[in-house]
Enzyme design. Structure first.
Site, PDB file in Angstrom:
ATOM      1  N   HIS A 197       0.862  -1.187   0.000  1.00 45.89           N
ATOM      2  CA  HIS A 197       0.000   0.000   0.000  1.00 45.89           C
ATOM      3  C   HIS A 197       0.898   1.238   0.000  1.00 45.89           C
ATOM      4  CE1 HIS A 197      -2.850   2.999   1.494  1.00 45.89           C
ATOM      5  NE2 HIS A 197      -3.834   2.136   1.301  1.00 45.89           N
ATOM      6  N   CYS A 235      -3.739   2.659  -4.267  1.00 45.08           N
ATOM      7  CA  CYS A 235      -4.752   3.430  -3.544  1.00 45.08           C
ATOM      8  C   CYS A 235      -4.783   4.821  -4.156  1.00 45.08           C
ATOM      9  CB  CYS A 235      -4.381   3.478  -2.064  1.00 45.08           C
ATOM     10  SG  CYS A 235      -5.523   4.479  -1.103  1.00 45.08           S
ATOM     11  N   HIS A 262      -7.653   0.164  -4.165  1.00 46.74           N
ATOM     12  CA  HIS A 262      -8.478   0.928  -3.227  1.00 46.74           C
ATOM     13  C   HIS A 262      -8.979   2.136  -3.997  1.00 46.74           C
ATOM     14  CE1 HIS A 262      -6.473  -0.306   0.866  1.00 46.74           C
ATOM     15  NE2 HIS A 262      -6.986  -1.326   0.217  1.00 46.74           N
ATOM     16  N   ASP A 307     -12.964   2.463  -0.876  1.00 44.93           N
ATOM     17  CA  ASP A 307     -12.178   2.792   0.314  1.00 44.93           C
ATOM     18  C   ASP A 307     -13.048   3.598   1.269  1.00 44.93           C
ATOM     19  OD1 ASP A 307      -9.959   2.767   1.909  1.00 44.93           O
ATOM     20  OD2 ASP A 307      -8.669   3.880   0.566  1.00 44.93           O
ATOM     21  N   HIS A 308     -12.444   4.417   2.066  1.00 46.42           N
ATOM     22  CA  HIS A 308     -13.191   5.132   3.109  1.00 46.42           C
ATOM     23  C   HIS A 308     -14.487   5.764   2.589  1.00 46.42           C
ATOM     24  CE1 HIS A 308      -8.886   6.058   4.632  1.00 46.42           C
ATOM     25  NE2 HIS A 308      -9.166   4.781   4.700  1.00 46.42           N
ATOM     26  N   TYR A 321     -15.157   3.805   7.859  1.00 43.03           N
ATOM     27  CA  TYR A 321     -15.569   2.425   7.569  1.00 43.03           C
ATOM     28  C   TYR A 321     -16.998   2.099   7.984  1.00 43.03           C
ATOM     29  CZ  TYR A 321     -10.949   1.468   5.873  1.00 43.03           C
ATOM     30  OH  TYR A 321      -9.813   1.475   5.114  1.00 43.03           O
TER      31      TYR A 321
END
Ligand code: DNO
Length: 353
Positions: A197, A235, A262, A307-308, A321
């Protein structure tokens, strides 16, 4: 591509049965959370996780993360012992047919933000990174780092940060090369795709070195060990926080070594400052549709996860999350994919006419 969703285990307020109800999601991204960093993950624990996920009608697609002990990142005296443990964990994951393992090589701190509930104009709240606020934080002092999964006690933190003081970026590269030389052969035998990552954010925080942050560093990382098993978690939200990174270009360039994607959007707020926004392109500074198109055109068969997410509809839970906004994200990403595959099909049909 295979759409996945992160699940933090039994304590996660977002249950596997909820995740199962999101259209298009077939896989789970999770980890073993009760083994101390650096120790071997027992095979029985992995088997139990696998069974649990399969019983819910889902696949266990990615382990995020198997954390790398600081001794390895620092190149400390104990590193060989911890690398051996890491190899054993990979062997145990391989024995359970886990296809992909995500990890990072950020010293001490994983993702860093200055706030976890920044209000957006639409009434939702989100994660934010403001340079000015972060510059004022002192790790080990009265710092409580928002949302950080602390693996260290506060007292240990200051000492640890000090130990990194003399470590340069080049030293960190050397330690990463040492680690990869030992673990990629293990991953090859275990049939596991290793997916590093990038640093989040992709610049140095608290004076600590960070090295996985742009096209040149990704290039260098892949060359450290030239094996398809030595790959990436791309990401776009992390890399895209630096306006100098062309996220669509990165996907095109490195698609062959991306195992895990991501996807999230950020809104850039000036020099080294950004907040997170909803996934659609129109909501932020990144071309999320362009990123997805690049994956589609590369014939990407790996794993993707939204992702978030923001906190919306009064949901309370783990920052970034919650269920709702990530589920919207997954649906949006699946919709884009379907759109691309339909137009690809139409073009093909036209060509055949
Ligand atoms: C934050 C995540 C990171 C990520 C690790 C991967 O939400 O993206 O914590 O899991 O950096 O090792």
């Amino acid at each position: 591509m295979q759409m996945t969703f992160r699940w933090y285990g039994e304590d996660d307020p977002v249950s596997l049965s909820y995740i199962r109800q999101i259209p298009g999601v077939t896989g789970i991204v999770s980890a073993i959370y009760d083994v101390p960093v650096g120790e071997v993950w027992p095979r029985e624990k992995i088997e139990r996780l696998l069974e649990r996920v399969q019983q819910a009608g889902l696949n266990l697609s990615v382990i995020e993360s198997v954390p790398v002990h600081e001794e390895i990142k620092k190149g400390g005296r104990e590193r060989d012992r911890y690398i051996e443990n890491y190899q054993k964990t990979l062997e145990n994951l391989g024995a359970c047919s886990i296809p992909c393992v995500c990890y990072n090589f950020m010293p001490v701190f994983d993702w860093t933000r200055s706030g976890l509930a920044h209000p957006l104009p639409d009434g939702s709240t989100t994660l934010i990174y403001e340079k000015e606020a972060v510059d004022k934080m002192k790790p080990g002092g009265d710092l409580s780092l928002p949302g950080w999964d602390a693996s260290y006690k506060k007292e240990e933190l200051q000492a640890l940060v000090e130990e990194y003081r003399n470590l340069t970026e080049e030293d960190l590269w050397g330690n990463l090369a040492y680690f990869l030389n030992k673990i990629i052969p293990t991953a090859e035998r275990a049939n596991i795709n290793m997916a590093i990552h990038p640093d989040d954010p992709p610049w140095s925080v608290f004076g600590l070195p960070r090295i996985i942050k742009d096209e040149a560093s990704i290039e260098r990382l892949l060359a450290l060990y030239d094996s398809p098993r030595n790959g990436l978690t791309l990401c776009c939200g992390s890399l895209g926080a630096d306006a100098g990174n062309d996220t669509v270009g990165l996907v095109r360039r490195f698609a062959h070594r991306i195992h895990f994607a991501h996807i999230r959007n950020v809104k850039l707020l000036g020099e080294q400052s950004f907040c997170e926004v909803a996934h659609p392109t129109a909501c932020g500074s990144l071309d999320i549709a362009g990123v997805m198109k690049a994956y589609y055109e590369a014939g990407f068969t790996g794993f993707i996860r939204p992702d978030h997410g923001r906190m919306i509809w009064d949901e309370a839970g783990r920052p970034g999350y919650g269920l709702y906004d990530r589920a919207l994200g997954a649906s949006y990403l699946c919709g884009l994919w379907e759109g691309f595959s339909r137009s690809g099909l139409q073009q093909k049909e036209k060509g055949e006419e």
